[in-house]
Design a protein around this motif. Structure first.
Motif, PDB file in Angstrom:
ATOM      1  N   ARG A 359      46.354  21.111  30.719  1.00  0.00           N
ATOM      2  CA  ARG A 359      47.805  21.089  30.531  1.00  0.00           C
ATOM      3  C   ARG A 359      48.483  20.837  31.866  1.00  0.00           C
ATOM      4  NH1 ARG A 359      49.136  25.794  28.207  1.00  0.00           N
ATOM      5  NH2 ARG A 359      49.966  26.845  30.023  1.00  0.00           N
ATOM      6  N   ILE A 368      46.407  23.553  34.028  1.00  0.00           N
ATOM      7  CA  ILE A 368      45.789  24.686  33.343  1.00  0.00           C
ATOM      8  C   ILE A 368      44.649  24.102  32.523  1.00  0.00           C
ATOM      9  CG2 ILE A 368      46.146  26.591  31.746  1.00  0.00           C
ATOM     10  CD1 ILE A 368      47.993  26.885  34.070  1.00  0.00           C
ATOM     11  N   PHE A 370      41.348  24.236  30.013  1.00  0.00           N
ATOM     12  CA  PHE A 370      40.731  24.955  28.902  1.00  0.00           C
ATOM     13  C   PHE A 370      39.305  24.457  28.708  1.00  0.00           C
ATOM     14  CE2 PHE A 370      44.436  27.095  27.006  1.00  0.00           C
ATOM     15  CZ  PHE A 370      45.468  26.450  27.666  1.00  0.00           C
ATOM     16  N   ARG A 373      35.023  26.861  25.039  1.00  0.00           N
ATOM     17  CA  ARG A 373      35.214  28.174  24.416  1.00  0.00           C
ATOM     18  C   ARG A 373      36.702  28.466  24.232  1.00  0.00           C
ATOM     19  NH1 ARG A 373      34.280  33.206  28.120  1.00  0.00           N
ATOM     20  NH2 ARG A 373      36.318  32.464  28.776  1.00  0.00           N
ATOM     21  N   ILE A 377      38.809  29.255  20.745  1.00  0.00           N
ATOM     22  CA  ILE A 377      39.616  30.471  20.588  1.00  0.00           C
ATOM     23  C   ILE A 377      41.075  30.112  20.298  1.00  0.00           C
ATOM     24  CG2 ILE A 377      40.589  32.439  21.862  1.00  0.00           C
ATOM     25  CD1 ILE A 377      37.842  32.744  23.222  1.00  0.00           C
ATOM     26  N   ILE A 383      46.880  29.676  19.335  1.00  0.00           N
ATOM     27  CA  ILE A 383      47.492  29.751  20.669  1.00  0.00           C
ATOM     28  C   ILE A 383      48.051  28.373  21.023  1.00  0.00           C
ATOM     29  CG2 ILE A 383      47.005  30.072  23.131  1.00  0.00           C
ATOM     30  CD1 ILE A 383      44.789  32.067  22.257  1.00  0.00           C
ATOM     31  N   GLU A 384      49.297  28.348  21.439  1.00  0.00           N
ATOM     32  CA  GLU A 384      49.923  27.069  21.793  1.00  0.00           C
ATOM     33  C   GLU A 384      49.422  26.609  23.165  1.00  0.00           C
ATOM     34  OE1 GLU A 384      50.937  24.029  21.450  1.00  0.00           O
ATOM     35  OE2 GLU A 384      52.607  24.643  20.162  1.00  0.00           O
TER      36      GLU A 384
ATOM     37  N   TYR B  45      44.051  41.736  15.966  1.00  0.00           N
ATOM     38  CA  TYR B  45      42.632  41.407  15.936  1.00  0.00           C
ATOM     39  C   TYR B  45      41.964  42.275  14.879  1.00  0.00           C
ATOM     40  CZ  TYR B  45      42.566  38.272  19.914  1.00  0.00           C
ATOM     41  OH  TYR B  45      42.741  37.187  20.723  1.00  0.00           O
ATOM     42  N   ASP B  46      40.763  41.904  14.503  1.00  0.00           N
ATOM     43  CA  ASP B  46      40.040  42.773  13.594  1.00  0.00           C
ATOM     44  C   ASP B  46      39.097  43.660  14.404  1.00  0.00           C
ATOM     45  OD1 ASP B  46      39.064  40.359  14.266  1.00  0.00           O
ATOM     46  OD2 ASP B  46      38.375  39.777  12.270  1.00  0.00           O
ATOM     47  N   ASN B  50      36.590  42.634  19.169  1.00  0.00           N
ATOM     48  CA  ASN B  50      36.967  41.226  19.120  1.00  0.00           C
ATOM     49  C   ASN B  50      38.070  40.893  20.113  1.00  0.00           C
ATOM     50  OD1 ASN B  50      35.159  40.422  17.050  1.00  0.00           O
ATOM     51  ND2 ASN B  50      36.469  41.459  15.563  1.00  0.00           N
ATOM     52  N   ALA B  54      34.885  38.202  25.544  1.00  0.00           N
ATOM     53  CA  ALA B  54      35.140  37.263  26.633  1.00  0.00           C
ATOM     54  C   ALA B  54      35.903  36.042  26.129  1.00  0.00           C
ATOM     55  CB  ALA B  54      33.823  36.825  27.269  1.00  0.00           C
ATOM     56  N   GLY B  55      36.965  35.691  26.816  1.00  0.00           N
ATOM     57  CA  GLY B  55      37.703  34.477  26.495  1.00  0.00           C
ATOM     58  C   GLY B  55      39.001  34.710  25.738  1.00  0.00           C
ATOM     59  N   GLU B  56      39.089  35.814  24.995  1.00  0.00           N
ATOM     60  CA  GLU B  56      40.275  36.019  24.153  1.00  0.00           C
ATOM     61  C   GLU B  56      41.526  36.236  25.010  1.00  0.00           C
ATOM     62  OE1 GLU B  56      40.563  35.710  20.905  1.00  0.00           O
ATOM     63  OE2 GLU B  56      38.460  35.475  20.377  1.00  0.00           O
ATOM     64  N   GLU B  58      41.764  35.844  28.224  1.00  0.00           N
ATOM     65  CA  GLU B  58      41.872  34.753  29.208  1.00  0.00           C
ATOM     66  C   GLU B  58      42.572  33.536  28.601  1.00  0.00           C
ATOM     67  OE1 GLU B  58      39.255  36.635  28.449  1.00  0.00           O
ATOM     68  OE2 GLU B  58      37.628  36.419  29.891  1.00  0.00           O
ATOM     69  N   THR B  59      42.206  33.178  27.367  1.00  0.00           N
ATOM     70  CA  THR B  59      42.814  32.003  26.746  1.00  0.00           C
ATOM     71  C   THR B  59      44.273  32.273  26.400  1.00  0.00           C
ATOM     72  OG1 THR B  59      40.658  31.429  25.840  1.00  0.00           O
ATOM     73  CG2 THR B  59      42.532  30.250  24.951  1.00  0.00           C
ATOM     74  N   HIS B  60      44.555  33.493  25.920  1.00  0.00           N
ATOM     75  CA  HIS B  60      45.952  33.829  25.643  1.00  0.00           C
ATOM     76  C   HIS B  60      46.806  33.730  26.908  1.00  0.00           C
ATOM     77  CE1 HIS B  60      45.181  35.459  21.517  1.00  0.00           C
ATOM     78  NE2 HIS B  60      46.409  35.019  21.374  1.00  0.00           N
ATOM     79  N   LYS B  62      46.685  31.599  29.008  1.00  0.00           N
ATOM     80  CA  LYS B  62      46.994  30.193  29.288  1.00  0.00           C
ATOM     81  C   LYS B  62      47.929  29.583  28.243  1.00  0.00           C
ATOM     82  CE  LYS B  62      42.384  29.417  30.292  1.00  0.00           C
ATOM     83  NZ  LYS B  62      41.209  28.617  30.664  1.00  0.00           N
ATOM     84  N   THR B  63      48.493  30.439  27.359  1.00  0.00           N
ATOM     85  CA  THR B  63      49.446  29.952  26.360  1.00  0.00           C
ATOM     86  C   THR B  63      50.581  29.204  27.043  1.00  0.00           C
ATOM     87  OG1 THR B  63      48.965  31.862  24.967  1.00  0.00           O
ATOM     88  CG2 THR B  63      50.994  30.671  24.489  1.00  0.00           C
TER      89      THR B  63
END
Lengths: 386, 223
Positions: A359, A368, A370, A373, A377, A383-384, B45-46, B50, B54-56, B58-60, B62-63
């Motif tokens: 991005r 940024i 990605f 993985r 996710i 997730i936007e 999350y469930d 979860n 790993a990654g959850e 971190e990826t959020h 980068k929203t």
């Protein structure tokens, strides 16, 4: 395969870098954030001496003059100031593009220099007296509205590529800050130093380009992979063939010259009548094949494609790119195009990810990034990314 | 194309948290906004495993256009262990991650990029969970009933009730809710109807953390 890219003073970027690059890389971001500039930077760097990449980068955006007085194509010039951050050039202005692959660093340093000695350009046109800059004009080195179009100035653009080999080019700059088209053509480079690089713009590829690409693969094993790519959109396509002598088929549209044979039909159908999606997919598939061992750049890759074929398009691109060792850089605005990348991403891969989304944020010096993985996710959690 | 807006995101363990927290915040005097455009987007999350995978987080982080990301999880039996799992997720994104979570809740800001916050229920210090926190929001009017809800749980356990010891607070708040009018309200309804007091001083530290993380403030009396 390029793993990192950094850019200095080029187009919209004063300083910019991106990492975590894989085989397939999708650049996203708002309008005017510099996505296309990144493709151009990679194109120019990978050109490794082939200066046409600069010409195309400028001409594609209409950053050129065409001499209205003479209308002579040979006098067409591109306005090179637009390559530089802030659209300004002066003596010593420079832009840099660097990339690393698994073994090498690749560099392009481009800078404006004063030409010390008369060069080829002047020798070819000895009747022109080399004009000096008007020192009273402090604001601009060039006479933007000057009528002396095409006249050589006393500056030149020096381009030095350093990588597995070293190539340099010097392009004379005209009085109004342009570089003439014939200059690019004259800049000579050995064919074997530059990797094949194809650039697909948002505009559809022209008939001549498509036919040219198709003729490279006809009756080779790659022909079937191109047909396979098209069958993701039109499953009944069996064969494609170029037709150059049949004027009726040629004239049927700007996309004539190629016909397809469909299953259960004896008719030959001009491919141009089958919609934008087929044409786009054909362009991508053919460009991929002809970029074997090199790089494919696709601006707004989703153009003309329905969201439902996006995942299949990515699979085709991934499979072909892997098989032929092509690295792909694409841009998009489309949510479907981004989310469908999850279809070819593996949920457990973070290092040496084969797929990346980058991005680009306006004003930010780092993309940024990605990983595969992250892409999985993001798709799962809505997730936007863009 | 709509105007570019920043996003606030909150990751929680499950649907129950997603139902309870908006009412808690709203009752504390912070407007939650319309249903289709809440001030904070809650992602359930469930289960905590979860969420902390790993990654959850971190990826959020980068929203696109994210202004702040919050995480609310239960301490369960070990605050330190839970904190360890969270800090492992963010240590590559933030340089100033503390060894222990502050009792006022964690808020990490950077020069650029989104703010990150974490709260470990009930109070970033003791063992427990969302339900432990909610037990403290009961009004003080009938303390005998509070005591009864505690002792009856112990008696039930001794009599062979199936709930696990970790879920004791959960069993207790639901027992207590069973004795209200109407009996057996769900937790978010209990807050909505005022059986549990979102404006309680016992919620203040949490609400302060929440407002500070997301840049929210209590509604000002207007006109």
């Amino acid at each position: 395969m390029l793993r990192t890219l950094s850019i200095e003073n080029f187009r919209t970027f004063r300083q910019f870098s991106m990492g975590g690059l894989g085989r397939i890389n999708l650049c996203v971001g708002t309008n005017n954030c510099g996505k296309t500039s990144i493709l151009e930077a990679i194109d120019i760097l990978a050109a490794n001496g082939r200066t046409e990449a600069l010409w195309h980068a400028l001409a594609r955006r209409g950053e050129q003059w065409i001499d209205s007085a003479t209308r002579v194509i040979g006098h067409a010039e591109v306005d090179i100031c637009h390559l530089f951050h802030g659209h300004e050039i002066a003596e010593n202005a420079a832009f840099k593009i660097r990339a690393t692959d698994d073994t090498h660093q690749h560099k392009l340093n481009a800078h404006i220099i004063e030409r010390a000695v008369p060069d080829l350009f002047l020798e070819e046109e000895p009747q022109l007296e080399k004009p000096r800059r008007d020192s009273s004009k402090q604001s601009s080195l060039f006479d933007a509205n000057g009528s002396e179009t095409g006249l050589p100035g006393d500056l030149a653009l020096d381009l030095i590529w350093n990588g597995s080999s070293s190539v340099s080019q010097r392009l004379p700059i005209t009085l109004r800050g342009g570089i003439a088209k014939n200059t690019f053509r004259n800049a000579w480079v050995r064919d074997d130093v530059a990797k094949p690089t194809n650039f697909i713009t948002t505009e559809a590829l022209t008939r001549d380009v498509i036919i040219g690409l198709f003729e490279e693969i006809v009756l080779t094993p790659e022909e079937s992979s191109v047909i396979e790519a098209l069958s993701t959109i039109e499953p009944t396509i069996e064969r494609i063939a170029p037709i150059s002598s049949n004027s009726r088929l040629l004239a049927s549209s700007g996309r004539g010259g190629l016909v397809v044979k469909l299953k259960n039909s004896s008719q030959r159908i001009p491919i141009g009548s089958m919609g934008d999606g087929i044409w786009r997919m054909l362009g991508i598939a053919l460009s991929l094949v002809s970029a074997r061992g090199g790089i494919l750049l696709v601006d707004e890759i989703d153009t003309g494609l329905h969201y439902s074929v996006m995942a299949e398009m990515w699979r085709m691109v991934r499979d072909t790119a892997e098989r032929l060792d092509v690295q792909v850089f694409a841009t998009t605005h489309s949510r479907d195009c981004v989310e469908s990348l999850a279809a070819i991403s593996r949920s457990d891969v973070t290092n040496n990810s084969e797929v990346s989304i980058q991005r680009i944020e306006r004003g930010s010096s780092q993309a940024i990034s990605f990983t595969e993985r992250d892409i999985v996710i993001a798709a799962k959690r809505a997730i936007e990314i863009r | 194309m709509s105007v570019t807006t920043t996003t606030r995101v909150l990751l929680v363990e499950g649907e129950e948290d997603k139902r309870v927290l908006p009412w808690l915040i709203e009752k504390a005097g912070v407007p939650w906004g319309p249903k289709d455009a809440p001030v904070v987007k809650i992602v359930p999350y469930d289960g905590v495993e979860n969420l902390l995978c790993a990654g959850e987080i971190e990826t959020h982080l980068k929203t696109s256009r994210l202004s702040a990301l919050g995480v609310i999880v239960d301490a369960d039996e070990d605050v330190a262990a839970r904190w360890h799992s969270i800090s492992a997720r963010i240590s590559t994104h933030f340089t100033n991650v503390p060894k222990q979570i502050p009792t006022s809740g964690l808020i990490l800001r950077r020069q650029t990029g989104p703010t990150f916050g974490a709260w470990i229920m009930p109070d970033n210090y003791n063992r427990g969970m969302l339900e432990t926190f909610l037990l403290f929001l009961r009004p003080n009017e009938n303390l005998a009933l509070h005591a009864l809800s505690a002792s009856v749980i112990d008696q039930a356990k001794q009599a062979g009730a199936a709930f696990s010891q970790q879920h004791r607070d959960k069993a207790q708040i639901h027992s207590w809710l069973a004795w209200q009018d109407p009996p057996g309200a769900q937790m978010h309804n209990a807050i909505m109807q005022g059986m549990l007091n979102g404006a309680s001083p016992n919620a203040a530290a949490f609400v302060n953390w929440f407002c500070s993380l997301y840049g929210l403030s209590k509604a000002e009396k207007q006109g």
